[in-house]
Design a protein around this motif. Structure first.
Motif, mmCIF file in Angstrom:
data_model
loop_
_atom_site.group_PDB
_atom_site.id
_atom_site.type_symbol
_atom_site.label_atom_id
_atom_site.label_comp_id
_atom_site.label_asym_id
_atom_site.label_seq_id
_atom_site.Cartn_x
_atom_site.Cartn_y
_atom_site.Cartn_z
ATOM 1 N N ALA A 125 0.899 -1.032 0.089
ATOM 2 C CA ALA A 125 -0.076 -0.465 -0.084
ATOM 3 C C ALA A 125 0.938 1.774 -0.307
ATOM 4 O O ALA A 125 2.432 1.110 0.426
ATOM 5 N N PRO A 126 0.235 2.171 -0.790
ATOM 6 C CA PRO A 126 1.222 4.063 -0.714
ATOM 7 C C PRO A 126 1.120 4.319 0.708
ATOM 8 O O PRO A 126 0.575 3.962 1.191
ATOM 9 N N ALA A 127 2.227 4.628 0.604
ATOM 10 C CA ALA A 127 1.970 5.473 3.029
ATOM 11 C C ALA A 127 1.439 5.605 2.671
ATOM 12 O O ALA A 127 0.627 6.276 3.958
ATOM 13 N N GLY A 128 -0.526 6.423 2.187
ATOM 14 C CA GLY A 128 -0.504 7.890 2.726
ATOM 15 C C GLY A 128 -1.778 6.721 2.632
ATOM 16 O O GLY A 128 -3.279 7.029 3.046
ATOM 17 N N GLU A 129 -2.118 5.279 2.305
ATOM 18 C CA GLU A 129 -3.676 4.813 2.541
ATOM 19 C C GLU A 129 -3.010 3.502 3.309
ATOM 20 O O GLU A 129 -4.472 2.480 2.805
ATOM 21 N N LEU A 130 -2.218 3.504 4.523
ATOM 22 C CA LEU A 130 -2.248 1.911 4.602
ATOM 23 C C LEU A 130 -3.584 2.080 5.596
ATOM 24 O O LEU A 130 -3.489 0.387 6.164
ATOM 25 N N ALA A 131 -4.452 3.694 5.373
ATOM 26 C CA ALA A 131 -5.833 2.893 6.760
ATOM 27 C C ALA A 131 -6.754 2.146 5.832
ATOM 28 O O ALA A 131 -7.442 0.978 6.400
ATOM 29 N N THR A 132 -6.695 1.971 4.437
ATOM 30 C CA THR A 132 -7.205 1.036 3.190
ATOM 31 C C THR A 132 -7.101 -0.093 4.326
ATOM 32 O O THR A 132 -7.849 -1.287 4.242
ATOM 33 N N PRO A 133 -5.614 -0.977 4.196
ATOM 34 C CA PRO A 133 -5.662 -2.582 4.526
ATOM 35 C C PRO A 133 -6.210 -3.208 5.843
ATOM 36 O O PRO A 133 -7.176 -3.407 6.149
ATOM 37 N N LEU A 134 -5.703 -1.493 7.353
ATOM 38 C CA LEU A 134 -6.438 -2.052 8.246
ATOM 39 C C LEU A 134 -7.646 -1.946 8.280
ATOM 40 O O LEU A 134 -8.668 -2.504 9.286
ATOM 41 N N ASP A 135 -8.233 -0.794 7.766
ATOM 42 C CA ASP A 135 -9.353 -0.787 7.585
ATOM 43 C C ASP A 135 -10.571 -2.183 7.513
ATOM 44 O O ASP A 135 -11.404 -2.846 8.291
ATOM 45 N N ARG A 136 -10.268 -2.665 6.601
ATOM 46 C CA ARG A 136 -10.360 -3.852 5.974
ATOM 47 C C ARG A 136 -10.568 -5.536 6.736
ATOM 48 O O ARG A 136 -11.144 -6.157 6.526
ATOM 49 N N ARG A 137 -8.938 -5.295 7.564
ATOM 50 C CA ARG A 137 -8.637 -6.136 7.623
ATOM 51 C C ARG A 137 -9.261 -6.353 9.285
ATOM 52 O O ARG A 137 -9.190 -7.783 10.801
ATOM 53 N N GLY A 138 -9.393 -5.536 10.036
ATOM 54 C CA GLY A 138 -9.645 -4.948 11.641
ATOM 55 C C GLY A 138 -11.398 -5.029 11.905
ATOM 56 O O GLY A 138 -12.111 -4.574 11.108
ATOM 57 N N VAL A 139 -11.263 -5.423 12.964
ATOM 58 C CA VAL A 139 -12.876 -6.064 13.357
ATOM 59 C C VAL A 139 -12.848 -5.559 14.977
ATOM 60 O O VAL A 139 -11.875 -5.226 15.800
ATOM 61 N N GLU A 140 -14.185 -5.117 15.748
ATOM 62 C CA GLU A 140 -13.926 -5.082 17.571
ATOM 63 C C GLU A 140 -13.401 -6.304 18.115
ATOM 64 O O GLU A 140 -14.276 -7.542 16.585
#
Length: 239
Positions: A125-140
């Protein structure tokens, strides 16, 4: 000299992580104690898994929690919980870390959702887009991991034990008072009350054991330092 070099490298690394404007990601897939906890908390995104445990057990070996521990405890936790964690060295699991805000993401350890996929996506992921995989893989964080610290009865007992004491001896006395109150509830005729009292006493007994194992000087210095940091945080907050 080697020890000084190590400490210098440790604190320079922490400073660079904290000052870095680009997002940084730390994953604690296991134990993060002492300096490991400091590196974890210096990052902007902090990922935990079912195996995660974080603690600051330094008082048990005669030193004050370092690597930014007191700062991040007072930043993310209410004063009584910050005192409880710093003085006792009791570990928090993934659910508790997520609940306090010490962790920002929980990633399940499953083949189709887990860390291997997260690592692969973060690396590409580009440096500015790290939130995308984190949002995809993260759960409660699942409730089954809840330790019991954050049910209301236990949380209030920890507050009663750690909130007011102005010295380690005073905290110890307040903790003993809270333990005795929980023991009395164990004799209640109500099953729900007895079960709640058992959970409260488990947490308070672990806290008492942590205090007992702590170095008296380290405990006193830690209590003073964490109270000073908490006061500075309160002064900085708008009224």
């Amino acid at each position: 000299e080697n020890r000084q070099d190590f400490l210098r490298l440790e604190y320079e690394t922490l400073e660079k992580l904290q000052e870095r404007r680009a997002p940084t990601v730390a994953v604690a897939d296991g134990l993060a104690f002492g300096a490991g906890a400091g590196v974890f908390m210096a990052c902007s995104e902090r990922v935990v898994t079912e195996r995660s445990r974080l603690a600051m057990p330094e008082c048990r070996i005669g030193i004050v929690p370092d690597a930014g521990a007191l700062r991040f405890l007072t930043k993310h936790c209410e004063p009584s919980i910050a005192r409880y964690l710093a003085l006792t060295g009791v570990p928090l699991n993934a659910h508790d870390l997520y609940r306090t805000g010490l962790a920002t993401r929980y990633v399940p350890d499953k083949e189709d959702l887990g860390l291997d996929q997260l690592y692969a996506e973060l690396s590409s992921a580009p440096a500015g887009e790290l939130a995308t995989p984190l949002d995809r893989r993260g759960v409660e964080a699942p409730r089954r991991l809840e330790s019991g610290l954050f049910n209301e009865a236990t949380l209030q007992a920890v507050r009663d034990a750690f909130e007011k004491g102005t010295s380690v001896d005073a905290v110890r006395a307040d903790l003993e008072t809270a333990r005795e109150a929980a023991k009395k509830l164990q004799g209640s005729c109500g099953w729900a009350t007895r079960e709640a009292a058992d959970g409260v006493l488990d947490v308070l007994d672990a806290a008492a054991d942590g205090l007992q194992k702590g170095c008296p000087t380290a405990l006193a210095v830690t209590l003073d330092a964490i109270d000073r940091l908490a006061a500075r945080r309160d002064d900085a907050e708008p009224g």
